[in-house]
Design an enzyme around this catalytic site. Structure first.
Site, mmCIF file in Angstrom:
data_model
loop_
_atom_site.group_PDB
_atom_site.id
_atom_site.type_symbol
_atom_site.label_atom_id
_atom_site.label_comp_id
_atom_site.label_asym_id
_atom_site.label_seq_id
_atom_site.Cartn_x
_atom_site.Cartn_y
_atom_site.Cartn_z
ATOM 1 C CB CYS A 1 -0.815 -0.127 1.156
ATOM 2 S SG CYS A 1 -0.283 0.576 2.688
ATOM 3 C CD GLU A 2 -0.849 5.460 -3.344
ATOM 4 O OE1 GLU A 2 -0.375 5.144 -4.459
ATOM 5 O OE2 GLU A 2 -1.778 6.525 -3.507
ATOM 6 C CG HIS A 3 -2.165 5.184 1.903
ATOM 7 N ND1 HIS A 3 -3.296 4.433 1.553
ATOM 8 C CD2 HIS A 3 -2.576 6.364 1.381
ATOM 9 C CE1 HIS A 3 -4.007 4.893 0.715
ATOM 10 N NE2 HIS A 3 -3.693 6.019 0.524
ATOM 11 C CG HIS A 4 0.266 2.422 6.386
ATOM 12 N ND1 HIS A 4 -0.905 2.506 5.857
ATOM 13 C CD2 HIS A 4 0.047 3.381 7.431
ATOM 14 C CE1 HIS A 4 -1.992 3.226 6.322
ATOM 15 N NE2 HIS A 4 -1.321 3.741 7.588
ATOM 16 C CG HIS B 1 -5.142 -3.968 2.660
ATOM 17 N ND1 HIS B 1 -4.851 -2.678 1.883
ATOM 18 C CD2 HIS B 1 -6.178 -4.521 1.777
ATOM 19 C CE1 HIS B 1 -5.422 -2.762 0.498
ATOM 20 N NE2 HIS B 1 -6.286 -3.523 0.580
ATOM 21 C CB CYS C 1 -1.502 -0.666 6.458
ATOM 22 S SG CYS C 1 -3.072 -0.606 5.386
ATOM 23 C CD GLN D 1 -8.016 -4.674 -2.760
ATOM 24 O OE1 GLN D 1 -7.469 -4.485 -1.470
ATOM 25 N NE2 GLN D 1 -9.295 -5.486 -3.001
HETATM 26 N N1 LIG Z 1 -8.907 3.034 -0.289
HETATM 27 C C1 LIG Z 1 -7.755 2.282 0.043
HETATM 28 N N2 LIG Z 1 -7.238 2.573 1.175
HETATM 29 C C2 LIG Z 1 -6.309 2.149 1.755
HETATM 30 C C3 LIG Z 1 -5.702 1.162 0.902
HETATM 31 N N3 LIG Z 1 -4.477 0.687 1.644
HETATM 32 C C4 LIG Z 1 -4.518 1.351 2.720
HETATM 33 N N4 LIG Z 1 -5.583 2.237 2.891
HETATM 34 C C5 LIG Z 1 -6.046 3.130 3.688
HETATM 35 O O1 LIG Z 1 -5.255 4.504 3.732
HETATM 36 C C6 LIG Z 1 -5.745 5.266 4.802
HETATM 37 C C7 LIG Z 1 -4.794 6.307 5.263
HETATM 38 O O2 LIG Z 1 -5.396 6.754 6.157
HETATM 39 P P1 LIG Z 1 -4.625 7.906 7.167
HETATM 40 O O3 LIG Z 1 -5.567 8.240 8.310
HETATM 41 O O4 LIG Z 1 -3.934 9.028 6.406
HETATM 42 O O5 LIG Z 1 -3.457 7.039 7.901
HETATM 43 P P2 LIG Z 1 -3.523 6.237 9.245
HETATM 44 O O6 LIG Z 1 -3.562 7.375 10.262
HETATM 45 O O7 LIG Z 1 -2.314 5.552 9.549
HETATM 46 O O8 LIG Z 1 -4.853 5.570 9.166
HETATM 47 P P3 LIG Z 1 -5.040 4.253 10.113
HETATM 48 O O9 LIG Z 1 -4.627 2.865 9.141
HETATM 49 O O10 LIG Z 1 -6.648 4.139 10.207
HETATM 50 O O11 LIG Z 1 -4.567 4.212 11.607
HETATM 51 C C8 LIG Z 1 -5.997 4.136 5.844
HETATM 52 O O12 LIG Z 1 -7.550 4.038 6.044
HETATM 53 C C9 LIG Z 1 -5.604 2.777 5.307
HETATM 54 O O13 LIG Z 1 -6.550 1.805 5.558
HETATM 55 C C10 LIG Z 1 -6.155 0.787 -0.508
HETATM 56 O O14 LIG Z 1 -5.733 0.013 -1.143
HETATM 57 N N5 LIG Z 1 -7.133 1.459 -0.813
HETATM 58 ZN ZN LIG Z 2 -1.593 0.970 4.295
#
Ligand SMILES: Nc1nc2c(ncn2[C@@H]2O[C@H](COP(=O)(O)OP(=O)(O)OP(=O)(O)O)[C@@H](O)[C@H]2O)c(=O)[nH]1
Ligand SMILES: [Zn+2]
Length: 213
Positions: A102-105, A171, A173, A143
Protein backbone atom coordinates in the site's frame (compact mmCIF):
# COMPACT_ATOMS: atom_id res chain seq x y z
CA UNK A 1 -9.38 0.36 -40.43
CA UNK A 2 -7.60 1.31 -37.22
CA UNK A 3 -4.91 -1.03 -36.02
CA UNK A 4 -5.49 -2.66 -32.64
CA UNK A 5 -2.32 -0.98 -31.31
CA UNK A 6 -2.94 2.49 -32.74
CA UNK A 7 -3.99 4.23 -29.54
CA UNK A 8 -1.78 2.43 -27.07
CA UNK A 9 0.72 4.61 -25.24
CA UNK A 10 4.23 3.16 -25.18
CA UNK A 11 4.18 2.84 -21.42
CA UNK A 12 1.20 2.57 -19.13
CA UNK A 13 -0.04 5.69 -17.42
CA UNK A 14 0.91 4.53 -13.93
CA UNK A 15 4.58 5.14 -14.66
CA UNK A 16 4.11 8.75 -15.79
CA UNK A 17 5.80 10.15 -12.71
CA UNK A 18 8.25 7.34 -12.34
CA UNK A 19 11.91 8.24 -12.71
CA UNK A 20 13.72 5.55 -14.68
CA UNK A 21 16.34 3.91 -12.48
CA UNK A 22 18.88 1.13 -12.83
CA UNK A 23 17.13 -0.90 -10.14
CA UNK A 24 19.91 -3.25 -9.02
CA UNK A 25 22.83 -0.91 -9.68
CA UNK A 26 25.39 -1.62 -6.87
CA UNK A 27 25.81 2.09 -6.09
CA UNK A 28 22.07 2.52 -5.70
CA UNK A 29 21.83 -0.55 -3.45
CA UNK A 30 24.74 0.75 -1.34
CA UNK A 31 23.10 4.16 -0.98
CA UNK A 32 19.73 2.63 -0.06
CA UNK A 33 21.45 0.26 2.41
CA UNK A 34 22.99 3.26 4.18
CA UNK A 35 19.49 4.66 4.72
CA UNK A 36 18.31 1.36 6.17
CA UNK A 37 21.36 1.27 8.45
CA UNK A 38 20.30 4.68 9.69
CA UNK A 39 16.73 3.46 10.18
CA UNK A 40 17.98 0.52 12.25
CA UNK A 41 19.87 2.95 14.44
CA UNK A 42 16.84 5.21 14.77
CA UNK A 43 14.53 2.40 15.92
CA UNK A 44 17.00 1.70 18.72
CA UNK A 45 18.78 -1.28 17.15
CA UNK A 46 22.50 -1.88 16.82
CA UNK A 47 23.18 -2.15 13.08
CA UNK A 48 26.62 -3.58 13.90
CA UNK A 49 25.38 -6.65 15.73
CA UNK A 50 26.00 -9.83 13.79
CA UNK A 51 22.42 -10.64 12.83
CA UNK A 52 21.89 -7.20 11.32
CA UNK A 53 25.16 -6.71 9.46
CA UNK A 54 23.77 -7.67 6.06
CA UNK A 55 20.19 -6.61 6.77
CA UNK A 56 20.32 -3.12 5.21
CA UNK A 57 21.56 -4.59 1.92
CA UNK A 58 19.00 -7.40 2.02
CA UNK A 59 16.17 -4.96 2.67
CA UNK A 60 17.39 -2.63 -0.07
CA UNK A 61 17.38 -5.49 -2.59
CA UNK A 62 14.00 -6.70 -1.36
CA UNK A 63 12.46 -3.26 -1.78
CA UNK A 64 13.84 -3.00 -5.30
CA UNK A 65 12.29 -6.37 -6.11
CA UNK A 66 8.96 -5.46 -4.53
CA UNK A 67 8.72 -2.37 -6.74
CA UNK A 68 10.13 -3.79 -9.98
CA UNK A 69 6.74 -3.43 -11.67
CA UNK A 70 7.66 0.19 -12.43
CA UNK A 71 10.21 -1.08 -14.93
CA UNK A 72 7.76 -3.22 -16.87
CA UNK A 73 5.35 -2.28 -19.62
CA UNK A 74 2.14 -4.26 -19.27
CA UNK A 75 0.86 -3.31 -22.73
CA UNK A 76 4.05 -4.54 -24.31
CA UNK A 77 3.76 -7.83 -22.44
CA UNK A 78 0.23 -8.36 -23.74
CA UNK A 79 1.15 -7.35 -27.29
CA UNK A 80 3.95 -9.92 -27.29
CA UNK A 81 1.43 -12.79 -27.28
CA UNK A 82 -1.80 -11.76 -28.98
CA UNK A 83 -3.21 -14.27 -31.43
CA UNK A 84 -6.04 -14.06 -33.95
CA UNK A 85 -8.69 -16.49 -32.79
CA UNK A 86 -12.45 -16.65 -33.33
CA UNK A 87 -13.22 -17.79 -29.77
CA UNK A 88 -16.06 -15.62 -28.54
CA UNK A 89 -16.87 -16.92 -25.06
CA UNK A 90 -15.60 -15.58 -21.79
CA UNK A 91 -11.99 -16.38 -20.87
CA UNK A 92 -11.42 -16.38 -17.12
CA UNK A 93 -8.09 -16.60 -15.31
CA UNK A 94 -8.89 -16.82 -11.64
CA UNK A 95 -7.07 -17.13 -8.32
CA UNK A 96 -4.02 -15.19 -9.48
CA UNK A 97 -1.85 -14.44 -6.43
CA UNK A 98 -1.39 -10.75 -5.76
CA UNK A 99 1.43 -9.30 -3.66
CA UNK A 100 1.53 -5.55 -3.49
CA UNK A 101 2.36 -2.74 -1.06
CA UNK A 102 0.00 0.00 0.00
CA UNK A 103 1.27 3.42 -0.91
CA UNK A 104 0.19 4.88 2.43
CA UNK A 105 2.22 2.70 4.79
CA UNK A 106 4.42 0.72 2.42
CA UNK A 107 3.10 -2.43 4.06
CA UNK A 108 2.03 -5.47 2.05
CA UNK A 109 -1.44 -6.23 0.87
CA UNK A 110 -2.01 -9.61 -0.70
CA UNK A 111 -4.70 -11.91 -1.99
CA UNK A 112 -6.16 -12.98 -5.30
CA UNK A 113 -7.11 -11.44 -8.60
CA UNK A 114 -9.69 -12.85 -11.01
CA UNK A 115 -9.52 -11.55 -14.56
CA UNK A 116 -11.85 -12.21 -17.48
CA UNK A 117 -12.35 -10.94 -21.00
CA UNK A 118 -14.51 -11.73 -24.00
CA UNK A 119 -12.32 -11.88 -27.13
CA UNK A 120 -13.05 -9.74 -30.14
CA UNK A 121 -10.96 -11.54 -32.77
CA UNK A 122 -7.83 -11.83 -30.63
CA UNK A 123 -6.92 -13.91 -27.59
CA UNK A 124 -3.88 -13.38 -25.41
CA UNK A 125 -1.36 -15.96 -24.14
CA UNK A 126 -2.82 -17.09 -20.82
CA UNK A 127 0.36 -16.51 -18.81
CA UNK A 128 0.32 -12.86 -19.85
CA UNK A 129 -2.75 -12.19 -17.70
CA UNK A 130 -0.95 -12.95 -14.39
CA UNK A 131 2.07 -11.08 -15.76
CA UNK A 132 -0.08 -7.98 -16.21
CA UNK A 133 -1.34 -8.39 -12.65
CA UNK A 134 2.28 -8.55 -11.47
CA UNK A 135 3.35 -5.46 -13.43
CA UNK A 136 0.79 -3.31 -11.63
CA UNK A 137 0.94 -4.99 -8.23
CA UNK A 138 4.71 -4.77 -7.89
CA UNK A 139 4.46 -1.04 -7.28
CA UNK A 140 3.21 1.16 -4.48
CA UNK A 141 -0.53 0.89 -4.90
CA UNK A 142 -4.04 1.27 -3.62
CA UNK A 143 -6.22 -1.69 -4.39
CA UNK A 144 -8.74 0.35 -6.37
CA UNK A 145 -6.12 1.74 -8.75
CA UNK A 146 -4.52 -1.68 -9.15
CA UNK A 147 -7.91 -3.05 -10.19
CA UNK A 148 -8.56 -0.26 -12.69
CA UNK A 149 -5.06 -0.41 -14.17
CA UNK A 150 -5.37 -4.12 -14.93
CA UNK A 151 -8.79 -3.57 -16.52
CA UNK A 152 -7.66 -0.59 -18.61
CA UNK A 153 -4.51 -2.24 -19.85
CA UNK A 154 -6.35 -5.31 -21.11
CA UNK A 155 -9.17 -3.26 -22.61
CA UNK A 156 -6.88 -0.78 -24.38
CA UNK A 157 -4.39 -3.34 -25.65
CA UNK A 158 -6.48 -6.36 -26.59
CA UNK A 159 -9.65 -4.42 -27.36
CA UNK A 160 -11.95 -7.26 -26.30
CA UNK A 161 -15.74 -7.01 -26.03
CA UNK A 162 -15.30 -6.48 -22.31
CA UNK A 163 -13.05 -6.98 -19.32
CA UNK A 164 -13.86 -7.95 -15.74
CA UNK A 165 -11.45 -7.75 -12.81
CA UNK A 166 -12.16 -8.70 -9.20
CA UNK A 167 -9.47 -8.44 -6.52
CA UNK A 168 -9.73 -9.68 -2.94
CA UNK A 169 -6.94 -8.68 -0.54
CA UNK A 170 -5.90 -8.50 3.07
CA UNK A 171 -4.01 -5.35 4.02
CA UNK A 172 -1.31 -5.68 6.68
CA UNK A 173 -1.70 -1.99 7.48
CA UNK A 174 -5.17 -2.92 8.75
CA UNK A 175 -4.14 -6.06 10.63
CA UNK A 176 -0.57 -5.58 11.96
CA UNK A 177 -1.16 -1.97 12.96
CA UNK A 178 -3.81 0.76 12.84
CA UNK A 179 -7.31 -0.57 13.28
CA UNK A 180 -5.91 -4.12 13.81
CA UNK A 181 -8.70 -6.07 12.19
CA UNK A 182 -7.30 -9.53 11.46
CA UNK A 183 -9.97 -10.96 9.22
CA UNK A 184 -11.17 -8.17 7.02
CA UNK A 185 -10.87 -8.70 3.29
CA UNK A 186 -11.27 -5.88 0.77
CA UNK A 187 -12.92 -6.65 -2.55
CA UNK A 188 -12.67 -4.33 -5.54
CA UNK A 189 -13.96 -4.76 -9.06
CA UNK A 190 -13.75 -3.06 -12.42
CA UNK A 191 -15.63 -3.78 -15.63
CA UNK A 192 -15.89 -2.65 -19.22
CA UNK A 193 -18.14 -3.43 -22.19
CA UNK A 194 -20.16 -6.64 -21.93
CA UNK A 195 -19.30 -6.95 -18.25
CA UNK A 196 -21.35 -3.85 -17.53
CA UNK A 197 -24.38 -6.01 -18.35
CA UNK A 198 -25.75 -7.92 -15.40
CA UNK A 199 -25.98 -11.28 -17.20
CA UNK A 200 -22.30 -11.32 -18.20
CA UNK A 201 -21.14 -10.02 -14.85
CA UNK A 202 -23.16 -12.71 -13.07
CA UNK A 203 -21.63 -15.42 -15.28
CA UNK A 204 -18.16 -14.12 -14.40
CA UNK A 205 -18.92 -13.94 -10.68
CA UNK A 206 -20.36 -17.48 -10.75
CA UNK A 207 -17.27 -18.79 -12.55
CA UNK A 208 -14.87 -17.28 -10.03
CA UNK A 209 -16.94 -18.64 -7.16
CA UNK A 210 -16.88 -22.22 -8.51
CA UNK A 211 -14.24 -24.70 -7.41
CA UNK A 212 -12.45 -27.10 -9.79
CA UNK A 213 -12.76 -30.20 -7.61
N1 LIG B 1 -8.90 3.04 -0.36
C1 LIG B 1 -7.79 2.43 0.05
N2 LIG B 1 -7.30 2.74 1.24
C2 LIG B 1 -6.19 2.09 1.65
C3 LIG B 1 -5.54 1.11 0.89
N3 LIG B 1 -4.48 0.66 1.60
C4 LIG B 1 -4.49 1.35 2.75
N4 LIG B 1 -5.51 2.22 2.80
C5 LIG B 1 -5.98 3.17 3.82
O1 LIG B 1 -5.31 4.39 3.73
C6 LIG B 1 -5.74 5.17 4.84
C7 LIG B 1 -4.72 6.17 5.25
O2 LIG B 1 -5.36 6.94 6.21
P1 LIG B 1 -4.65 7.92 7.24
O3 LIG B 1 -5.66 8.34 8.25
O4 LIG B 1 -3.93 8.99 6.47
O5 LIG B 1 -3.51 6.99 7.86
P2 LIG B 1 -3.46 6.35 9.30
O6 LIG B 1 -3.52 7.41 10.36
O7 LIG B 1 -2.24 5.46 9.33
O8 LIG B 1 -4.79 5.50 9.32
P3 LIG B 1 -5.16 4.14 10.08
O9 LIG B 1 -4.73 3.00 9.20
O10 LIG B 1 -6.65 4.20 10.25
O11 LIG B 1 -4.43 4.14 11.40
C8 LIG B 1 -6.12 4.14 5.89
O12 LIG B 1 -7.50 4.24 6.10
C9 LIG B 1 -5.78 2.80 5.25
O13 LIG B 1 -6.64 1.75 5.65
C10 LIG B 1 -6.11 0.81 -0.38
O14 LIG B 1 -5.61 -0.04 -1.13
N5 LIG B 1 -7.22 1.48 -0.74
ZN1 LIG C 1 -1.64 0.98 4.28
Amino acid sequence: MTDINDNIPDRDEGVQNYRKIDRYNPELITSLSAHYQDILQQIGEDPNREGLLKTPERVAKALMFLTHGYDLDAGEILRSAMFKEEYSQMVVVKDIEVYSMCEHHMLPFFGKAHVAYIPNGHVVGLSKVPRVVDVFSRRLQVQERLTNEIRDCIQDTLQPLGVGVVIECRHLCMSMRGVQKQNSVTTTSAFTGEFLKEKTRTEFLNLIASKLS
